[in-house]
Design a protein around this motif. Structure first.
Motif, PDB file in Angstrom:
ATOM      1  N   UNK A   1       0.844  -1.198   0.000  1.00  0.00           N
ATOM      2  CA  UNK A   1       0.000   0.000   0.000  1.00  0.00           C
ATOM      3  C   UNK A   1       0.879   1.248   0.000  1.00  0.00           C
ATOM      4  N   UNK A   2       0.904   1.972  -1.108  1.00  0.00           N
ATOM      5  CA  UNK A   2       1.520   3.293  -1.114  1.00  0.00           C
ATOM      6  C   UNK A   2       0.555   4.260  -0.436  1.00  0.00           C
ATOM      7  N   UNK A   3       1.090   5.191   0.340  1.00  0.00           N
ATOM      8  CA  UNK A   3       0.251   6.141   1.070  1.00  0.00           C
ATOM      9  C   UNK A   3       0.591   7.559   0.643  1.00  0.00           C
TER      10      UNK A   3
ATOM     11  N   UNK B   1       3.134  -1.170  -5.948  1.00  0.00           N
ATOM     12  CA  UNK B   1       2.009  -1.185  -5.020  1.00  0.00           C
ATOM     13  C   UNK B   1       0.791  -1.872  -5.622  1.00  0.00           C
ATOM     14  N   UNK B   2       0.032  -2.521  -4.760  1.00  0.00           N
ATOM     15  CA  UNK B   2      -1.262  -3.070  -5.154  1.00  0.00           C
ATOM     16  C   UNK B   2      -2.323  -1.983  -5.178  1.00  0.00           C
ATOM     17  N   UNK B   3      -2.168  -0.998  -4.286  1.00  0.00           N
ATOM     18  CA  UNK B   3      -3.168   0.053  -4.148  1.00  0.00           C
ATOM     19  C   UNK B   3      -2.501   1.273  -3.526  1.00  0.00           C
ATOM     20  N   UNK B   4      -3.051   2.452  -3.797  1.00  0.00           N
ATOM     21  CA  UNK B   4      -2.607   3.673  -3.127  1.00  0.00           C
ATOM     22  C   UNK B   4      -3.754   4.193  -2.271  1.00  0.00           C
ATOM     23  N   UNK B   5      -3.452   4.566  -1.037  1.00  0.00           N
ATOM     24  CA  UNK B   5      -4.418   5.203  -0.148  1.00  0.00           C
ATOM     25  C   UNK B   5      -4.074   6.683  -0.067  1.00  0.00           C
TER      26      UNK B   5
ATOM     27  N   UNK C   1      -9.474 -10.109  -4.358  1.00  0.00           N
ATOM     28  CA  UNK C   1     -10.416  -9.967  -5.452  1.00  0.00           C
ATOM     29  C   UNK C   1     -10.157  -8.766  -6.353  1.00  0.00           C
ATOM     30  N   UNK C   2      -8.915  -8.258  -6.380  1.00  0.00           N
ATOM     31  CA  UNK C   2      -8.555  -7.284  -7.387  1.00  0.00           C
ATOM     32  C   UNK C   2      -8.670  -5.836  -7.006  1.00  0.00           C
ATOM     33  N   UNK C   3      -8.730  -5.479  -5.707  1.00  0.00           N
ATOM     34  CA  UNK C   3      -8.740  -4.085  -5.310  1.00  0.00           C
ATOM     35  C   UNK C   3      -7.473  -3.419  -5.821  1.00  0.00           C
ATOM     36  N   UNK C   4      -7.625  -2.252  -6.471  1.00  0.00           N
ATOM     37  CA  UNK C   4      -6.477  -1.611  -7.102  1.00  0.00           C
ATOM     38  C   UNK C   4      -6.757  -0.117  -7.248  1.00  0.00           C
TER      39      UNK C   4
END
Length: 338
Positions: free
Chosen positions: A3-5, A87-91, A134-137
């Protein structure tokens, strides 16, 4: 999950703390460049930078993110850092920079996009086919309002100012619009009669931190478009808004004072002296707007009156009206102006 923040003030730092405590891998933090602050105008690190430094997390502080913009070199350096972070996702929470499309598309781009569009349920839960399995991105935003109400820069302030009965946190899948993305998770928070922006901020920051962890840990979320009705914009708070217009109803002025605490407060002039008004209570009575109609001091407004309870002289400290009056008595009949 990696997770990039991206965030800057304390509101965001609390969410970063929660992600780290929940065990997420944070390979990179983006935050605003250090800014001069305080009387000495020394460079100050953002709250998020302080947390990242303490945790030993690599940092990027670009002045801009447009690859063809004024700060193209900064943007390219951030681009390379984001690529390396894998990253899988950025917050994103109160970051302060507009994210161009390349940033929105990058996190998790090696994985398929989620496809669920089932309706959001009423209440505190909501969201997109996502989660670690399940693919959160892409980029998820922690927004401090119940979207689509109070899109924009100052949702907490404007909710208090408007007299809203409740507000909350929306975890949102970011898109290119201004807080227009699909909703993933919702939490509600009542606004108390004595709430200031400061007190409400603290509760919403804690709620946002909890919800973003919940969203990232969910096996499945529901992605729901925002309603077309009920859109409002929380424009940035300007210092000029601090001037008190005593012609307004007392109830509106009282809410604005709470909304503008801790910034920019309420400002009034009394015999040529600038006075900060921080808190007030609704009171009975009437008179010319701005006129002191009773000890306290009680000041007449366009409708009703206000008893001023917390004041500050120029160069002094904010404190109870009684302490102010010891140094500068205010007589009945004197008049405040904007």
């Amino acid at each position: 999950m990696r997770v990039v923040f991206a965030g800057t003030p304390e509101f965001a730092a609390i969410a970063l703390d929660a992600l780290l405590q929940a065990g997420f891998t944070v390979p990179l933090v983006l935050t605003q460049p250090d800014r001069p602050a305080g009387r000495g105008m020394k460079l100050q690190q953002s709250a998020v930078k302080q947390r990242a430094v303490a945790a030993g997390i690599p940092l990027a502080q670009p002045q801009g993110l447009k690859l063809d913009g004024k700060y193209a070199a900064d943007a390219e350096a951030a681009h390379q850092s984001l690529l390396a972070a894998q990253a899988d996702v950025m917050v994103v929470a109160a970051y302060g920079l507009i994210l161009p499309q390349w940033v929105l598309d990058l996190p998790g781009s090696r994985r398929p996009s989620p496809t669920s569009t089932s309706p959001i349920p009423r209440g505190d839960q909501a969201a997109l086919a996502g989660g670690p399995s399940s693919g959160l991105r892409g980029c998820l935003n922690i927004h401090a309002s119940l979207l689509p109400r109070w899109r924009g820069a100052a949702p907490i302030h404007r909710a208090v100012e408007a007299g809203d009965a409740e507000t909350g946190i929306t975890i949102m899948q970011m898109d290119a619009g201004l807080d227009t993305g699909d909703m993933l998770l919702i939490g509600r928070e009542a606004i108390r009669a004595d709430d200031t922006t400061a007190t409400l901020h603290d509760r919403l920051a804690a709620l946002g931190a909890r919800l973003i962890v919940e969203a990232l840990q969910a096996a499945r979320l529901t992605r729901t478009p925002q309603p077309a009705d009920g859109v409002s914009y929380a424009h940035k708070i300007e210092k000029a808004e601090s001037a008190i217009d005593w012609r307004q109803p007392a109830s509106e002025i009282e809410r604005r004072l709470r909304a503008f605490d801790p910034f920019p407060g309420g400002l009034a002039m009394l015999a040529g002296e600038a006075v900060k008004v921080w808190r007030a209570e609704l009171a009975e009575g009437g008179g010319a707007p701005g006129e002191v109609i009773a000890p306290g001091p009680v000041v007449a407004c366009g409708q009703g009156a206000l008893k001023l309870t917390e004041l500050q002289r120029a160069g002094g400290k904010r404190g109870p009206a009684a302490a102010f009056l010891q140094a500068r008595p205010i007589a009945v009949g004197e008049r405040f102006s904007a």
